[in-house]
Scaffold this motif. Sequence first.
Motif, PDB file in Angstrom:
ATOM      1  N   GLU A  61       0.914  -1.200  -0.103  1.00  0.00           N
ATOM      2  CA  GLU A  61      -0.070   0.009  -0.025  1.00  0.00           C
ATOM      3  C   GLU A  61       1.035   1.309   0.021  1.00  0.00           C
ATOM      4  N   LYS A  64       2.242   1.602  -3.347  1.00  0.00           N
ATOM      5  CA  LYS A  64       1.493   2.200  -4.346  1.00  0.00           C
ATOM      6  C   LYS A  64       0.854   3.694  -4.200  1.00  0.00           C
ATOM      7  N   ALA A  65       1.067   4.202  -2.846  1.00  0.00           N
ATOM      8  CA  ALA A  65       0.940   5.559  -2.355  1.00  0.00           C
ATOM      9  C   ALA A  65       1.941   6.281  -3.016  1.00  0.00           C
ATOM     10  N   ASP A  67       4.082   5.613  -5.500  1.00  0.00           N
ATOM     11  CA  ASP A  67       3.997   5.533  -7.131  1.00  0.00           C
ATOM     12  C   ASP A  67       3.017   6.481  -7.570  1.00  0.00           C
ATOM     13  N   GLU A  68       1.793   6.645  -6.671  1.00  0.00           N
ATOM     14  CA  GLU A  68       0.756   7.505  -7.029  1.00  0.00           C
ATOM     15  C   GLU A  68       1.335   8.832  -6.809  1.00  0.00           C
ATOM     16  N   ALA A  69       2.043   8.918  -5.727  1.00  0.00           N
ATOM     17  CA  ALA A  69       2.382  10.286  -5.309  1.00  0.00           C
ATOM     18  C   ALA A  69       3.557  10.835  -6.650  1.00  0.00           C
ATOM     19  N   THR A  71       3.562   9.870  -9.591  1.00  0.00           N
ATOM     20  CA  THR A  71       2.561  10.101 -10.856  1.00  0.00           C
ATOM     21  C   THR A  71       2.397  11.533 -10.771  1.00  0.00           C
ATOM     22  N   LEU A  72       1.436  11.702  -9.478  1.00  0.00           N
ATOM     23  CA  LEU A  72       0.913  13.234  -9.367  1.00  0.00           C
ATOM     24  C   LEU A  72       1.839  14.267  -9.408  1.00  0.00           C
ATOM     25  N   GLU A  75       2.769  14.786 -13.095  1.00  0.00           N
ATOM     26  CA  GLU A  75       1.779  15.405 -13.634  1.00  0.00           C
ATOM     27  C   GLU A  75       1.910  17.002 -13.504  1.00  0.00           C
TER      28      GLU A  75
END
Length: 178
Positions: A61, A64-65, A67-69, A71-72, A75
Amino acid sequence: MADIVTLLAAAGAEAHHADPSVLGMDTYQWVALAMTVLLGVFLWKKVPGIITGGLDNKIAEIRKALDEAKTLRAEAEALRAEYAAKIASAEKDAEAMLSGAREEADAILAKAEADSEVMVARRQKMAEDKIAAAERAAVAEVKARAVTAAAAASKVLIAKAHDGKADKKLADDVIASL
């Protein structure tokens, strides 16, 4: 005083208590046995696997968080770069507009100056033409008055100095010139 010494001697002496024992085992042995049984139950129920599984899930988790951070963040950096480019483009456009407006204003000013010079020259020419026309009219009027005055004066002079002989001579000269 003797009582005090007796009390002090009784307090100084160590009191020996008997440790409880059950089935011939002392307390530390019972604690060791309980710990062994507890560890055995933990292993039998696979508690370490549950704990490591829970930790692995938590790690997944967190990854995943992260990786999402990432990505964000990528962006957000892309948006930042895009808006920075838009701002730079807008600044260039504003400078171009300002430069164009200045050139246009200079052109309008130059045209206005040229138009005003042409208008001043045209009005000056009109004024000069009016003055010349007024001069011609004044000269014509003076000539007309001079002619009228000369005719009146000639009439008077001719009437005084002209007689029948002069008429005949004048008529003969006119006829001869024809």
